[in-house]
Design a protein around this motif. Structure first.
Motif, PDB file in Angstrom:
ATOM      1  N   PRO A   6       8.439   7.088  -5.872  1.00  0.00           N
ATOM      2  CA  PRO A   6       8.934   6.736  -4.536  1.00  0.00           C
ATOM      3  C   PRO A   6      10.222   5.927  -4.580  1.00  0.00           C
ATOM      4  O   PRO A   6      10.984   5.917  -3.620  1.00  0.00           O
ATOM      5  CB  PRO A   6       7.774   5.925  -3.937  1.00  0.00           C
ATOM      6  N   MET A   7      10.484   5.238  -5.684  1.00  0.00           N
ATOM      7  CA  MET A   7      11.724   4.465  -5.786  1.00  0.00           C
ATOM      8  C   MET A   7      12.937   5.395  -5.758  1.00  0.00           C
ATOM      9  O   MET A   7      14.010   5.010  -5.300  1.00  0.00           O
ATOM     10  CB  MET A   7      11.723   3.632  -7.077  1.00  0.00           C
ATOM     11  N   SER A   8      12.755   6.613  -6.249  1.00  0.00           N
ATOM     12  CA  SER A   8      13.843   7.588  -6.223  1.00  0.00           C
ATOM     13  C   SER A   8      13.896   8.356  -4.911  1.00  0.00           C
ATOM     14  O   SER A   8      14.974   8.784  -4.472  1.00  0.00           O
ATOM     15  CB  SER A   8      13.690   8.581  -7.378  1.00  0.00           C
ATOM     16  N   SER A   9      12.756   8.552  -4.268  1.00  0.00           N
ATOM     17  CA  SER A   9      12.717   9.360  -3.050  1.00  0.00           C
ATOM     18  C   SER A   9      12.930   8.545  -1.783  1.00  0.00           C
ATOM     19  O   SER A   9      13.223   9.110  -0.723  1.00  0.00           O
ATOM     20  CB  SER A   9      11.384  10.108  -2.958  1.00  0.00           C
ATOM     21  N   LEU A  10      12.795   7.213  -1.858  1.00  0.00           N
ATOM     22  CA  LEU A  10      13.055   6.350  -0.708  1.00  0.00           C
ATOM     23  C   LEU A  10      14.479   5.817  -0.791  1.00  0.00           C
ATOM     24  O   LEU A  10      14.949   5.437  -1.868  1.00  0.00           O
ATOM     25  CB  LEU A  10      12.059   5.179  -0.664  1.00  0.00           C
ATOM     26  N   GLY A  13       4.767  -0.734  -6.654  1.00  0.00           N
ATOM     27  CA  GLY A  13       4.747   0.708  -6.802  1.00  0.00           C
ATOM     28  C   GLY A  13       3.730   1.373  -5.896  1.00  0.00           C
ATOM     29  O   GLY A  13       4.003   2.409  -5.279  1.00  0.00           O
ATOM     30  N   GLY A  14       2.544   0.783  -5.788  1.00  0.00           N
ATOM     31  CA  GLY A  14       1.519   1.339  -4.923  1.00  0.00           C
ATOM     32  C   GLY A  14       1.906   1.279  -3.460  1.00  0.00           C
ATOM     33  O   GLY A  14       1.646   2.221  -2.692  1.00  0.00           O
ATOM     34  N   GLN A  15       2.551   0.177  -3.051  1.00  0.00           N
ATOM     35  CA  GLN A  15       2.999   0.055  -1.664  1.00  0.00           C
ATOM     36  C   GLN A  15       4.097   1.069  -1.349  1.00  0.00           C
ATOM     37  O   GLN A  15       4.105   1.669  -0.271  1.00  0.00           O
ATOM     38  CB  GLN A  15       3.498  -1.362  -1.408  1.00  0.00           C
ATOM     39  N   ARG A  16       5.013   1.269  -2.288  1.00  0.00           N
ATOM     40  CA  ARG A  16       6.065   2.267  -2.071  1.00  0.00           C
ATOM     41  C   ARG A  16       5.479   3.661  -1.914  1.00  0.00           C
ATOM     42  O   ARG A  16       5.948   4.447  -1.083  1.00  0.00           O
ATOM     43  CB  ARG A  16       7.073   2.237  -3.229  1.00  0.00           C
ATOM     44  N   VAL A  24       0.542  10.090  -8.323  1.00  0.00           N
ATOM     45  CA  VAL A  24      -0.076   8.868  -8.857  1.00  0.00           C
ATOM     46  C   VAL A  24       0.205   8.654 -10.335  1.00  0.00           C
ATOM     47  O   VAL A  24      -0.266   7.669 -10.917  1.00  0.00           O
ATOM     48  CB  VAL A  24      -1.615   8.877  -8.626  1.00  0.00           C
ATOM     49  N   SER A  25       0.966   9.530 -10.960  1.00  0.00           N
ATOM     50  CA  SER A  25       1.144   9.440 -12.414  1.00  0.00           C
ATOM     51  C   SER A  25       1.927   8.208 -12.837  1.00  0.00           C
ATOM     52  O   SER A  25       1.812   7.759 -13.976  1.00  0.00           O
ATOM     53  CB  SER A  25       1.828  10.705 -12.948  1.00  0.00           C
ATOM     54  N   ALA A  26       2.741   7.636 -11.927  1.00  0.00           N
ATOM     55  CA  ALA A  26       3.528   6.452 -12.274  1.00  0.00           C
ATOM     56  C   ALA A  26       2.801   5.155 -11.943  1.00  0.00           C
ATOM     57  O   ALA A  26       3.367   4.069 -12.123  1.00  0.00           O
ATOM     58  CB  ALA A  26       4.879   6.490 -11.557  1.00  0.00           C
ATOM     59  N   PHE A  50      -2.041  19.499  -4.672  1.00  0.00           N
ATOM     60  CA  PHE A  50      -1.989  18.274  -5.471  1.00  0.00           C
ATOM     61  C   PHE A  50      -1.651  18.643  -6.909  1.00  0.00           C
ATOM     62  O   PHE A  50      -2.449  19.275  -7.603  1.00  0.00           O
ATOM     63  CB  PHE A  50      -3.330  17.542  -5.410  1.00  0.00           C
ATOM     64  N   ILE A  51      -0.459  18.249  -7.348  1.00  0.00           N
ATOM     65  CA  ILE A  51       0.060  18.608  -8.662  1.00  0.00           C
ATOM     66  C   ILE A  51      -0.067  17.412  -9.598  1.00  0.00           C
ATOM     67  O   ILE A  51       0.351  16.301  -9.262  1.00  0.00           O
ATOM     68  CB  ILE A  51       1.534  19.039  -8.550  1.00  0.00           C
ATOM     69  N   ALA A  52      -0.649  17.618 -10.773  1.00  0.00           N
ATOM     70  CA  ALA A  52      -0.820  16.529 -11.733  1.00  0.00           C
ATOM     71  C   ALA A  52      -1.031  17.098 -13.124  1.00  0.00           C
ATOM     72  O   ALA A  52      -1.247  18.303 -13.288  1.00  0.00           O
ATOM     73  CB  ALA A  52      -2.004  15.632 -11.344  1.00  0.00           C
ATOM     74  N   HIS A  53      -0.960  16.242 -14.119  1.00  0.00           N
ATOM     75  CA  HIS A  53      -1.214  16.671 -15.501  1.00  0.00           C
ATOM     76  C   HIS A  53      -2.573  16.203 -16.000  1.00  0.00           C
ATOM     77  O   HIS A  53      -2.977  16.572 -17.098  1.00  0.00           O
ATOM     78  CB  HIS A  53      -0.118  16.123 -16.425  1.00  0.00           C
TER      79      HIS A  53
END
Length: 298
Positions: free
Chosen positions: A119-123, A175-178, A200-202, A228-231
């Motif tokens: 979210p730091m990159s998308s906000l 990070g969770g709040q973002r 949620v990976s970060a 929902f995309i994840a590894h």
């Protein structure tokens, strides 16, 4: 993923006939990228996704899982019309998205939203949280300033944030709040489908569980669908109704989430599961032994 903080969904017993048509249908999707010309002058291409198909119903979640480079994020980008569809079709609410041409309708951008990994990159770092969510609101809904402020407060409350967060900037939040802000922004236009690309990976394990539970609560409340995309198969299992496993751009296994998680059929799915860390020491020892057996059999 903490096993104590999130309850897995009940198993889906068989596909069975469905009365309602799928909200999203991906049919024989292939995505290729041009890489320019090689030493011989011949054009080169990279096939990121090969002949993939699945459906997502209203209010349902499909989890796509696979290692980095498996093609799962490319599928999400193709659905969002950010990656080329080389072959196959993507049908949303009965309409082939290829018919949109080069310009994506505003209605589609409203109905299909995205939550990215970071979210730091998308906000926008220069916008307050109120401005970020307010922009998403007013793009799709005509609102007065007072109505917009009320909607922003409601959106923050819905994702578990207080009104005072609206005047803050992304770097002032955890990070969770973002990520909660990113979810609130995605929900603001009242979408029908949200592409959650590694959302949620970060985050740390505890915050992962909180965000997963929040997404599930919002789905029950609003009826929104998720890709929902994840590894991490352990994470995907908790939120998904069905799971698709991608390997080298191909869908190698799919089915009800509990079936794929508990009795995986494809060797790659078995390897993914054996590689997942769990909090229970006995189960972790069992998975470590399974991973060694799979390695020996390879």
């Amino acid at each position: 993923m903490s096993e104590q903080t999130s309850t897995p969904r009940p198993a889906v017993t068989g596909s069975g006939p469905r009365t309602a048509p799928a909200l999203l249908s991906v049919e024989h999707l292939t995505v290729r990228y041009r890489l320019g010309r090689g030493m011989t002058g011949r054009a080169r291409t990279l096939t990121a996704v090969r002949d993939v198909g699945f459906t997502i119903g209203g209010g349902r979640t499909l989890g796509l899982v696979g290692e980095s480079g498996s093609g799962k994020s490319t599928i999400g980008r193709a659905i969002l019309r950010l990656a080329p569809v080389s072959e196959g079709r993507i049908v949303f609410d009965g309409q082939d998205t290829a018919a949109f041409g080069r310009r994506t309708p505003l209605s589609f951008n409203r109905d299909v939203q995205v939550v990215f990994q970071d979210p730091m990159s998308s906000l926008n770092p220069r916008q307050t949280i109120a401005a970020t969510i307010g922009q998403a609101l007013t793009r799709h809904r005509p609102l007065s300033g007072l109505e917009r402020d009320r909607e922003v407060t409601h959106a923050l409350d819905r994702v578990g944030l207080s009104g005072y967060h609206s005047d803050r900037y992304p770097h002032e939040l955890s990070g969770g709040q973002r990520q909660r802000v990113a979810i609130a922004r995605a929900l603001a236009p009242r979408p029908r489908l949200i592409v959650c690309d590694e959302p949620v990976s970060a985050l740390d394990v505890s915050t992962q569980s909180q965000v997963i539970n929040l997404l599930m609560e919002l789905q029950r409340e609003l009826g929104v669908s998720y890709l929902f995309i994840a590894h991490d198969l352990e994470v995907v299992r908790h939120i998904s109704d069905e799971i698709g496993v991608l390997h080298h751009g191909r869908l190698v296994e799919s089915g009800p989430a509990e079936r794929v998680y508990r009795t995986p059929e494809h060797p790659y799915t078995q390897t993914l599961l054996a590689s997942t860390l769990v909090a229970n020491p006995a189960r972790q020892a069992e998975r470590t032994a399974r991973r060694r057996r799979l390695g020996a059999d390879a």
